[in-house]
Scaffold this active site. Structure first.
Site, PDB file in Angstrom:
ATOM      1  N   GLU A 175       4.305 -39.544  20.858  1.00 10.70           N
ATOM      2  CA  GLU A 175       4.712 -39.411  19.311  1.00 10.70           C
ATOM      3  C   GLU A 175       3.592 -40.331  18.271  1.00 10.70           C
ATOM      4  O   GLU A 175       4.176 -41.118  17.441  1.00 10.70           O
ATOM      5  CB  GLU A 175       6.248 -39.881  18.943  1.00 10.70           C
ATOM      6  CG  GLU A 175       7.110 -38.797  19.599  1.00 10.70           C
ATOM      7  CD  GLU A 175       8.446 -39.205  19.392  1.00 10.70           C
ATOM      8  OE1 GLU A 175       8.933 -40.369  18.721  1.00 10.70           O
ATOM      9  OE2 GLU A 175       9.629 -38.610  19.735  1.00 10.70           O
ATOM     10  N   ASN A 216       2.064 -36.611  24.192  1.00 13.87           N
ATOM     11  CA  ASN A 216       3.368 -35.833  24.058  1.00 13.87           C
ATOM     12  C   ASN A 216       3.844 -36.205  22.419  1.00 13.87           C
ATOM     13  O   ASN A 216       3.901 -37.092  21.944  1.00 13.87           O
ATOM     14  CB  ASN A 216       4.435 -36.470  24.904  1.00 13.87           C
ATOM     15  CG  ASN A 216       5.744 -35.656  25.514  1.00 13.87           C
ATOM     16  OD1 ASN A 216       5.565 -34.439  25.483  1.00 13.87           O
ATOM     17  ND2 ASN A 216       6.819 -36.198  25.120  1.00 13.87           N
ATOM     18  N   HIS A 253      11.727 -30.015  20.840  1.00  7.66           N
ATOM     19  CA  HIS A 253      13.136 -30.469  20.201  1.00  7.66           C
ATOM     20  C   HIS A 253      13.036 -29.768  18.595  1.00  7.66           C
ATOM     21  O   HIS A 253      12.988 -30.401  17.600  1.00  7.66           O
ATOM     22  CB  HIS A 253      13.076 -31.948  20.065  1.00  7.66           C
ATOM     23  CG  HIS A 253      13.536 -32.721  21.202  1.00  7.66           C
ATOM     24  ND1 HIS A 253      14.565 -32.602  22.077  1.00  7.66           N
ATOM     25  CD2 HIS A 253      12.577 -33.855  21.689  1.00  7.66           C
ATOM     26  CE1 HIS A 253      14.433 -33.510  22.790  1.00  7.66           C
ATOM     27  NE2 HIS A 253      13.434 -34.148  22.719  1.00  7.66           N
ATOM     28  N   GLU A 283      10.537 -31.339  26.646  1.00  5.76           N
ATOM     29  CA  GLU A 283      11.965 -31.948  26.233  1.00  5.76           C
ATOM     30  C   GLU A 283      12.782 -30.810  25.645  1.00  5.76           C
ATOM     31  O   GLU A 283      13.453 -30.867  24.518  1.00  5.76           O
ATOM     32  CB  GLU A 283      11.673 -32.937  25.384  1.00  5.76           C
ATOM     33  CG  GLU A 283      10.884 -34.183  25.949  1.00  5.76           C
ATOM     34  CD  GLU A 283      10.978 -35.422  25.058  1.00  5.76           C
ATOM     35  OE1 GLU A 283      11.556 -35.762  24.216  1.00  5.76           O
ATOM     36  OE2 GLU A 283       9.825 -36.203  25.210  1.00  5.76           O
ATOM     37  N   ASP A 285      15.355 -28.321  24.142  1.00  5.88           N
ATOM     38  CA  ASP A 285      16.699 -28.101  23.867  1.00  5.88           C
ATOM     39  C   ASP A 285      16.960 -27.186  22.481  1.00  5.88           C
ATOM     40  O   ASP A 285      16.037 -27.351  21.717  1.00  5.88           O
ATOM     41  CB  ASP A 285      17.463 -29.445  23.776  1.00  5.88           C
ATOM     42  CG  ASP A 285      16.890 -30.726  22.742  1.00  5.88           C
ATOM     43  OD1 ASP A 285      16.344 -30.244  21.845  1.00  5.88           O
ATOM     44  OD2 ASP A 285      17.265 -31.523  23.118  1.00  5.88           O
TER      45      ASP A 285
HETATM   46  C1  XIL Z   1      16.281 -39.855  23.632  1.00  9.06           C
HETATM   47  C2  XIL Z   1      17.231 -39.990  24.859  1.00  9.06           C
HETATM   48  O1  XIL Z   1      17.465 -38.816  25.134  1.00  9.06           O
HETATM   49  C3  XIL Z   1      18.477 -40.825  24.411  1.00  9.06           C
HETATM   50  O2  XIL Z   1      19.345 -41.043  25.394  1.00  9.06           O
HETATM   51  C4  XIL Z   1      18.025 -42.031  23.673  1.00  9.06           C
HETATM   52  O3  XIL Z   1      19.015 -42.534  23.218  1.00  9.06           O
HETATM   53  C5  XIL Z   1      16.798 -41.932  22.750  1.00  9.06           C
HETATM   54  O4  XIL Z   1      15.804 -41.203  23.206  1.00  9.06           O
HETATM   55  N1  XIL Z   1      11.708 -37.877  22.002  1.00  9.06           N
HETATM   56  C6  XIL Z   1      11.449 -38.668  23.169  1.00  9.06           C
HETATM   57  C7  XIL Z   1      12.742 -38.822  24.075  1.00  9.06           C
HETATM   58  O5  XIL Z   1      10.373 -38.337  23.512  1.00  9.06           O
HETATM   59  O6  XIL Z   1      12.229 -39.899  24.899  1.00  9.06           O
HETATM   60  C8  XIL Z   1      13.814 -38.912  23.432  1.00  9.06           C
HETATM   61  O7  XIL Z   1      14.974 -39.373  24.246  1.00  9.06           O
HETATM   62  C9  XIL Z   1      14.265 -37.929  22.334  1.00  9.06           C
HETATM   63  C10 XIL Z   1      13.075 -37.701  21.385  1.00  9.06           C
END
Ligand code: XIL
Length: 375
Positions: A175, A216, A253, A283, A285
């Protein structure tokens, strides 16, 4: 029957105790031979009763899950994870705040636990993440200039060296880009200038030359978005200047109100892959809170969206894996009120298994996506 096959599989695991380790090593440089089947050939359809990992193996992809050590006390959690997934990302255990809470004081124990679990179950490990502005140790935020840069390089080197030989892919930098496509304003690392990114990759490569190294990020699914263009410029420049970067991680996400279509995502993945990078959906979801309709309709839409995102990956030869960001709806970060807000009104029920570990339509969406024929 299931018990018998489980007993049989533990026997096989026992007999071939070395196999996971050898697999993990083999997968490091070439994570999966995604290009091995000729383009134009349909992947074999998933057989009924396939686990996710069996369905992924048929199309030579990895199917991953983010796991957190604190849920291992529920017996069903590790059991389901090992049965369904063949790639593991530590959800928080390898982040800076955990690994190096004080300067030079390292705690690798939680990360080590997940690596050992992965090796015992023939799962690949994606290391997450070395340099990120979030979940940073407090002491790092007080540094600037050369002190900040040295701390960053020392952290990358020590962490990648500790896990040398055990991590298939590292998210080296996470990020770094803002919505406008420029370097992120609220990251302390931005003050070092964009050269910090190349330096982090070089340090990671020197410490673990066998690991594939990824940049990422999120909300980069559509090339029309300035952030996607900024991330593209960044990785293109790194690649062209010989920095050891091997892959691009799409967090996925995605906001349900701005979901990319299958075509848009496929085009974006192809564009990045054409730089010679591997692609992973790192990641995924699918929050349903803002999807209109009844619960049943929301879950059906979640299934379709998942099929399209997984299918877009499978349609791109260099897209080698898909990771779901958590095991069940109850374990999802979007179940926590502080994060739920990011995706509008909940409940988000964002993952492939429900609170009681039962498969949801979304799980079938993953299988269908993995079974889509290649281009
Ligand atoms: C999130 C975790 O899932 C949580 O448990 C934590 O509190 C915050 O981070 N982008 C990312 C991940 O790269 O590392 C993040 O994970 C979600 C957003």
């Amino acid at each position: 029957m299931r018990q018998r096959s489980r007993a049989l599989s533990s026997l096989v695991v026992g007999l071939f105790a070395l196999a996971p380790w050898l697999d993990a090593c083999r997968e490091r440089r070439e994570p999966v031979a995604a290009g091995a089947a000729s383009p134009g050939v349909s992947s074999a359809p998933a057989a009924e009763g396939d686990t996710l990992r069996q369905a992924a193996a048929r199309t030579q992809r990895k199917i991953g899950v983010a796991l957190a050590t604190w849920f291992f006390k529920e017996a069903a959690y590790p059991e389901l994870a090992a049965r369904e997934f063949d790639s593991l990302t530590p959800e928080n255990e390898m982040k800076w705040y955990q690994v190096e809470p004080e300067p030079g004081t390292f705690d690798f124990a939680p990360g080590d636990k997940l690596v050992a679990f992965a090796q015992a179950h023939s799962m690949r490990v994606r290391g997450h993440t070395l340099v990120w502005h979030n979940q940073l140790a407090a002491w790092v935020k007080r540094l600037e200039g050369d002190a900040l840069k040295s701390a960053m390089l020392a952290h990358v080197t020590a962490t990648a060296a500790h896990y040398k030989g055990q991590i298939a892919q590292w998210d080296v930098v996470n990020e770094a880009v803002d919505d406008d496509g420029e370097l992120r304003k609220n990251s302390p690392f931005t003050s070092l200038g964009k050269g910090y990114i190349a330096e982090a990759f070089r340090a990671a490569h020197a410490a673990d030359p066998g690991a594939l190294l990824f940049y990422n990020d999120y909300m980069i699914e559509d090339l029309e978005w300035p952030k996607s263009q900024g991330a593209y410029r960044l990785v293109k420049e790194l690649k062209e200047s010989g920095v050891p970067i091997h892959g691009m991680g799409f967090q996925m996400h995605a906001d349900p109100r701005r979901w990319p279509s299958y075509e848009v995502l496929k085009r974006t993945l192809e564009h990045f892959a054409a730089l010679g990078l591997y692609i992973e959906l790192t990641e995924l979801d699918v929050p349903v809170g803002e999807i209109p309709g009844t619960l049943e309709q929301k879950l059906a839409a979640q299934k379709d969206l998942t099929r399209d995102m997984v299918g877009a990956c499978v349609s791109v030869e260099r897209c080698t894996g898909i990771t779901l960001w958590g095991l069940t709806d109850r374990h999802s970060w979007l179940a926590a009120p502080e994060w739920a807000k990011l995706r509008g009104n909940g409940p988000h029920l964002a993952l492939a298994f429900d609170d009681a570990y039962r498969p949801k339509p979304m799980r079938a969406g993953v299988i269908e996506g993995l079974s889509l024929s290649r281009k």
